[in-house]
Design an enzyme around this catalytic site. Structure first.
Site: not given
Ligand code: MLT
Length: 206
Positions: A108, A158, A189
């Protein structure tokens, strides 16, 4: 502030016993920390050295690797700065411990900064496994990614990463010369069992 203070991260370094395996740079998701992915690293690459830093940016109480303006909308100036800071940290740990270039395993937010590392500081990584990654830049920089292996594991359901965005990232990286294996799994996700099997198989081929 001296150089060590500006580049150092709270981190765990676990020296490995299998010198044939590249070290893994474990990069957690939003709200995680340096301990989150250690179990995953040990499971998918037994005996590898593990380097796992904690993101320095706080969103409320949640550590991240760079600032975002809203869900999926990144502060690209901060992303650039944090990417260089992380690359410098990796270089200093490599020098301290005599390590080869690591393969990043990012989830992520950690996958998104790993993708940014590939594009801005390709020398920092031997390759990367990007779990639930999206394109970190609206206009991606050019990079020489020849010889870098990249695995992208996306979730078909996701709610955070759009399918076309993950595909755009795969095309950006392969267009810059990386050898990209992009799989879309029947998952959301969060990570699923098939993620772990595919990640382990991909790392075993390194
Ligand atoms: C991010 O902010 O890198 C992406 O939205 C993934 C997350 O939720 O961290």
């Amino acid at each position: 502030m001296d150089a060590a203070a500006t580049t150092d991260f709270v981190h765990v370094y676990e020296p490995g016993i299998d010198t044939a395996r590249p070290p893994l740079l474990m990069l957690h998701g939003t709200g995680g920390d340096e301990r989150d992915l250690l179990g995953l690293g040990r499971m998918v690459a037994a005996g590898a050295s593990l380097l796992s830093p904690r993101g320095k940016v706080l969103e409320g109480a949640m550590p991240r690797f760079f600032r975002r303006l809203s869900e999926g909308v990144f502060d690209e100036d901060d992303l650039r700065r944090r990417t260089h800071e992380l690359a410098d940290f990796v270089a200093s740990v490599r020098e301290r411990h005599g390590l080869a270039a690591p393969v990043a395993v990012g989830f992520s937010n950690g996958a998104n900064i790993a993708a940014s590392l590939l594009l801005l500081r390709p020398e920092a990584l031997a390759g990367a496994a990007l779990l639930r990654a999206m394109s970190p830049f609206r206009t991606p920089p050019q990079a020489d990614l020849a010889g870098k292996r990249v695995l992208i594991l996306s979730g078909a359901m996701d709610p955070i990463v759009r399918a076309d965005d993950a595909e755009r990232l795969a095309q950006t990286l392969s267009g810059n010369g990386a050898s990209v294996d992009h799989r879309v799994l029947p998952a959301g996700h969060g990570l699923s069992q098939p993620d772990i099997g595919l990640l382990k198989a991909w790392l075993d081929q390194a």
